[in-house]
Design a protein around this motif. Sequence first.
Motif, PDB file in Angstrom:
ATOM      1  N   UNK A   1      22.188 126.022  68.349  1.00 41.04           N
ATOM      2  CA  UNK A   1      21.342 125.239  67.452  1.00 41.04           C
ATOM      3  C   UNK A   1      20.533 124.254  68.288  1.00 41.04           C
ATOM      4  N   UNK A   2      19.208 124.429  68.332  1.00 47.12           N
ATOM      5  CA  UNK A   2      18.375 123.488  69.081  1.00 47.12           C
ATOM      6  C   UNK A   2      18.440 122.079  68.481  1.00 47.12           C
ATOM      7  N   UNK A   3      18.386 121.082  69.337  1.00 41.42           N
ATOM      8  CA  UNK A   3      18.479 119.686  68.903  1.00 41.42           C
ATOM      9  C   UNK A   3      17.455 119.353  67.824  1.00 41.42           C
ATOM     10  N   UNK A   4      16.245 119.859  67.957  1.00 35.34           N
ATOM     11  CA  UNK A   4      15.179 119.541  67.002  1.00 35.34           C
ATOM     12  C   UNK A   4      15.453 120.099  65.609  1.00 35.34           C
ATOM     13  N   UNK A   5      16.340 121.089  65.498  1.00 37.80           N
ATOM     14  CA  UNK A   5      16.614 121.709  64.210  1.00 37.80           C
ATOM     15  C   UNK A   5      17.850 121.153  63.506  1.00 37.80           C
ATOM     16  N   UNK A   6      18.657 120.333  64.191  1.00 39.85           N
ATOM     17  CA  UNK A   6      19.874 119.788  63.589  1.00 39.85           C
ATOM     18  C   UNK A   6      19.506 118.758  62.527  1.00 39.85           C
TER      19      UNK A   6
END
Length: 71
Positions: free
Chosen positions: A51-56
């Motif tokens: 899970x990319x940080x920007x999508x959390x």
Amino acid sequence: MAAQFWREWQVGERVVVRYRVSGGYSDALGELTRIDASGVEVSTRRGLVAVPAADIVLGKHVPPPPPPRHR
């Protein structure tokens, strides 16, 4: 950038992470296997989910799974 609350988690903890996907949101529930500046990786029943940080969006610790039922 929003607060990166998940950066305080530890590898090996059981978590659920809600993240953005095309058309909505999805959840990854399982053991945390990686945490770094780029995001997290969760070992779920269906495999590893990066899970990319920007999508959390949200996340929290969860209790261990219940023991298997006997038939």
